[in-house]
Design an enzyme around this catalytic site. Sequence first.
Site, PDB file in Angstrom:
ATOM      1  CD  GLN A  34      -2.610  -1.001   2.494  1.00  0.00           C
ATOM      2  OE1 GLN A  34      -3.692  -0.667   2.522  1.00  0.00           O
ATOM      3  NE2 GLN A  34      -2.117  -1.467   3.740  1.00  0.00           N
ATOM      4  CG  ASN A  35       4.321   1.259   2.340  1.00  0.00           C
ATOM      5  OD1 ASN A  35       3.282   1.547   3.081  1.00  0.00           O
ATOM      6  ND2 ASN A  35       5.198   0.713   2.755  1.00  0.00           N
ATOM      7  CB  VAL A  36       2.553   6.080  -2.637  1.00  0.00           C
ATOM      8  CG1 VAL A  36       1.299   5.572  -2.521  1.00  0.00           C
ATOM      9  CG2 VAL A  36       2.935   7.069  -1.374  1.00  0.00           C
ATOM     10  CG  ASP A  37       7.729   3.998   0.568  1.00  0.00           C
ATOM     11  OD1 ASP A  37       8.049   2.858  -0.282  1.00  0.00           O
ATOM     12  OD2 ASP A  37       7.448   4.507   1.526  1.00  0.00           O
ATOM     13  CG  HIS A  52      -2.968   2.580  -1.926  1.00  0.00           C
ATOM     14  ND1 HIS A  52      -3.056   2.463  -0.285  1.00  0.00           N
ATOM     15  CD2 HIS A  52      -4.152   1.678  -2.336  1.00  0.00           C
ATOM     16  CE1 HIS A  52      -3.869   1.632  -0.027  1.00  0.00           C
ATOM     17  NE2 HIS A  52      -4.781   1.547  -0.943  1.00  0.00           N
ATOM     18  CB  CYS A  63      -1.994  10.330 -23.407  1.00  0.00           C
ATOM     19  SG  CYS A  63      -0.366  10.933 -22.353  1.00  0.00           S
ATOM     20  CB  CYS A  79       2.088  14.766 -20.432  1.00  0.00           C
ATOM     21  SG  CYS A  79       2.129  12.853 -20.971  1.00  0.00           S
ATOM     22  CB  CYS A  82       0.139  13.556 -24.891  1.00  0.00           C
ATOM     23  SG  CYS A  82      -0.629  14.169 -23.493  1.00  0.00           S
ATOM     24  CB  SER A 115      -2.693  -0.265   8.789  1.00  0.00           C
ATOM     25  OG  SER A 115      -3.881   0.627   9.551  1.00  0.00           O
TER      26      SER A 115
END
Length: 135
Positions: A34-37, A52, A63, A79, A82, A115
């Site tokens: 679930q970590n976004v690092d 996540h 795009c 971006c 595009c 968690s």
Amino acid sequence: MRRAAIQEKLPNEAHFALARLDAEWRGNLLIVTQNVDDLHERAGARRLLHMHGEHLNAWCTWCDVRTPWRGPLIDRPACPSCGSRALRPDVVWFGEMPYRMEEIYAGCAKPISLSPSVRPARSIRRPVSCAMPVI
């Protein structure tokens, strides 16, 4: 700024333990985080799914291309694919469906160290037909 803070953090022993499991386990394995690092990657894990998203990526909502991104997005940069100004952090926001849930639910998931208050990860259950041993 979150992107700058993420880049200053270091993997901990749990990240390295899962990376060792990834390197040494010859069977099927998918580490769902679930970590976004990127701490799992920096520890050496390769068979990894960020349910996540990844804060060090930008997602173009025009795009649908995801691009590694270390800088700020606040000024709405173009971006690289595009040219539109539709970049946002490649993370799941509250109310959005986490990425690749079909793949997660179809697999042999054994949640560890989650968690108890975070959904939908806490609702992942191991299928009866799963033959993967529990470690």
